[in-house]
Scaffold this motif. Structure first.
Motif: not given
Ligand code: ADA
Length: 561
Positions: A286-290, A540-557
């Motif tokens: 899914d993606h808003p443009l496609f 964890l990222v929005d529909e345009y793939r921009v990370p939310k803070p939870a992204y960094e939390a998952v990435k750290r672990v």
């Protein structure tokens, strides 16, 4: 545009039919009358969805898609559709030649004596909810309309051809071999052909008699000196199959394979004799443009994000994926849980006469078409359907049995949400549970895991690996709450995700963990009341793939291991 990341035919002539097609939509309030010339005509891109067009952004209905193509000579032509969303009827020069239900699996239509010259290809496409499909229902994702995956026409030299080779790697402790099942079709008279299969420097040749219709030829091929496919190291080899007569090759079929075996014990999934903890996310196309018709560059970005996040796994919730995405996972060494298409059907919805047949068809088409992807390590069916009922049990049993008949080299799974009532824990090889502690309930993640584990073990699931197939929380991009309590704030999502990681990541009771979900996705209007923005916002990222803070939390672990 190619339908795969590599050429599938060198001998067989294949022509891409991607690009601009004419889409005719009915006059408002009428049903489609393709021959009457009524209605609005727009040019749309294939692969694509009509929601990309400003006027048809929320259209649910039918359209007729048309384009012309040129046959170089008279003979058998195959029209290959990788995915039409969601129901298709196909016409060549006004004559119906085939059709298909379900957006997410490929199908083809055979035209036995297509004359040389120009032809009109016409596809009636529907994304309607209702009579046509028991799988495409108003759901927590969007059912787009259009020809959403690549289309090709292939011109065959003779009346028989290779449908596919299903190659299963086996390691005997010293050398790899492949169990090959070559699926062939013949629309001519019964005849003998020679099949040749080559991988790396190994080659095997077999003579087969093809009756009219379908034939499967099975044999083994020993492949010395190859290096295994491993998580994170997607080593791939070309597999070439050809049909020969006394003048040489007259048909061919190419694929890429990897040498790896999948096992499981009472705790883990095992790839090439090494246990792997699955660190994954659930991903919708899914993606808003496609819409659901993601172009290759978007798929590449998604794979890069998975790698950046530290994922070694992805779940194709809730349907079989575009093969180019699977090709990318093969290359990257990402482990895939691929599943058929059914999400959250109640027992009443499962009782619909078409449900059983359409759902089984998706399963069969998925397992046959995607057999060779080394990245696929587990087959899933029917996410969160009525596994707490007798009919549910019957259907889960039937689906899982069918998978094992078609492919005994991978374990099976389904994701349940029937806490305390599930009746099917004895059926799959691996257990999947969707849990939302701290989001839909106030329970602590550790308590939820313990009660889920005990329930599964006491109800037929003892001795099976357990995967948390979904967990997570929603957050609206940019909506911030400094005291971290407000529902939908990015801080609250981050805190919940961190608590989940503490309780579940590499927990010895678990074989893996898949966050819900990769990115925010559009949902059906019927869900808007509980889904701000008409989106499922648990990405964890929005529909345009921009990370939310939870992204960094998952990435750290996920990356710190
Ligand atoms: C379920 C379901 C997902 C999604 C999720 C949610 O577990 O499997 O498709 O709807 O819940 O966001 O609530």
């Amino acid at each position: 545009m190619a339908a795969r990341l590599f050429l599938q035919h060198l001998v067989r002539e294949a022509q891409s039919l991607d690009g601009a097609w004419g889409f005719q939509f009915p006059v408002e309030g009428t049903t489609i009358e393709p021959d009457a010339g009524a209605g609005q005509m727009v040019e749309l891109e294939v692969p694509g969805v009509w929601e990309q067009h400003p006027h048809w952004r929320s259209y649910r209905g039918q359209a007729v898609a048309t384009r012309r193509f040129e046959a170089p000579r008279t003979g058998v032509a195959l029209l290959v559709f990788k995915g039409v969303s969601h129901t298709a009827r196909v016409f060549v020069d006004g004559r119906e030649v085939g059709g298909h239900h379900n957006a997410f699996t490929p199908f083809d239509c055979v035209v036995e004596e297509l004359p040389a010259g120009e032809h009109e290809l016409c596809v009636h496409v529907s994304n309607e909810h209702g009579a046509l499909s028991s799988l495409h229902i108003p759901n927590d994702y969007y059912n787009y309309g259009g020809i959403s995956r690549p289309v090709e026409v292939q011109f065959l030299q003779q009346h028989c051809w290779i449908d596919r080779v299903r190659a299963t790697p086996r390691w005997d402790g010293a050398v790899w071999s492949l169990d090959c099942a070559v699926d062939l079709r013949n629309v001519g008279k019964s005849r003998c052909v020679e099949i040749q299969v080559r991988v790396d420097r190994s080659c095997v040749t077999h003579n087969v008699t093809l009756a009219s219709g379908q034939t499967t030829a099975s044999f083994a091929l020993e492949v010395a000196g190859v290096v295994a496919w491993e998580p994170g190291e997607g080593r791939l080899y070309d597999l070439v199959a050809e049909l020969h007569d006394d003048k040489g090759a007259f048909d061919d079929w190419h694929d890429r394979i990897g040498f790896r075996e999948i096992f499981w014990d009472d705790r883990s999934l095992i790839v090439n004799r090494r246990a792997v903890f699955l660190r994954g996310v659930n991903r919708h196309e899914d993606h808003p443009l496609f819409g659901c018709a993601l172009p290759l560059h978007q798929m590449r970005q998604d794979v890069a994000i998975l790698q950046d996040l530290g994922c070694n796994a992805v779940r194709t919730s809730h349907y079989p994926n575009d093969e180019r995405f699977l090709d990318l996972c093969d290359e990257a060494g990402i482990l895939v849980w691929e599943e058929n298409h059914a999400r959250g059907q109640s027992v009443e919805q499962m009782r619909e006469p078409q449900f059983r047949e359409q759902c089984l068809a998706v399963t069969e088409e998925m397992v046959l078409a995607h057999h060779n992807h080394p990245s696929i390590v587990i087959w899933g069916v029917m996410n969160e359907c009525a596994s707490d009922t007798g009919l549910g049990r019957e259907l889960y049993e039937e689906q899982l049995r069918r998978i094992r008949e078609l492919d005994d080299s991978r374990p099976t799974v389904f994701a349940s949400c029937q806490h305390g009532t599930d009746m099917c824990q004895d059926l799959p090889d691996v257990l999947g549970w969707n849990v939302y502690p701290l989001w839909y309930t106030d329970d602590r993640p550790a308590e939820v895991l313990e009660s889920t584990r005990c329930y599964a073990a006491e109800n037929g699931g003892a001795g099976k690996p357990l995967i948390i197939s979904e967990c997570g929380a929603g957050a609206l991009p940019g909506y911030s709450d400094p005291i971290r309590r407000a529902r939908w704030s990015v801080e609250r999502q981050q805190d919940i995700v961190e608590d989940i990681l503490t309780a579940y990541f590499e927990n010895p009771a678990l074989a893996g963990l898949f966050f819900w979900q990769f990115c925010d996705v559009r949902v059906d209007e019927a869900w808007a009341i509980c889904r701000p923005r008409t989106m499922n916002n648990k990405g964890l990222v929005d529909e345009y793939r921009v990370p939310k803070p939870a992204y960094e939390a998952v990435k750290r672990v996920f990356r710190d291991r």
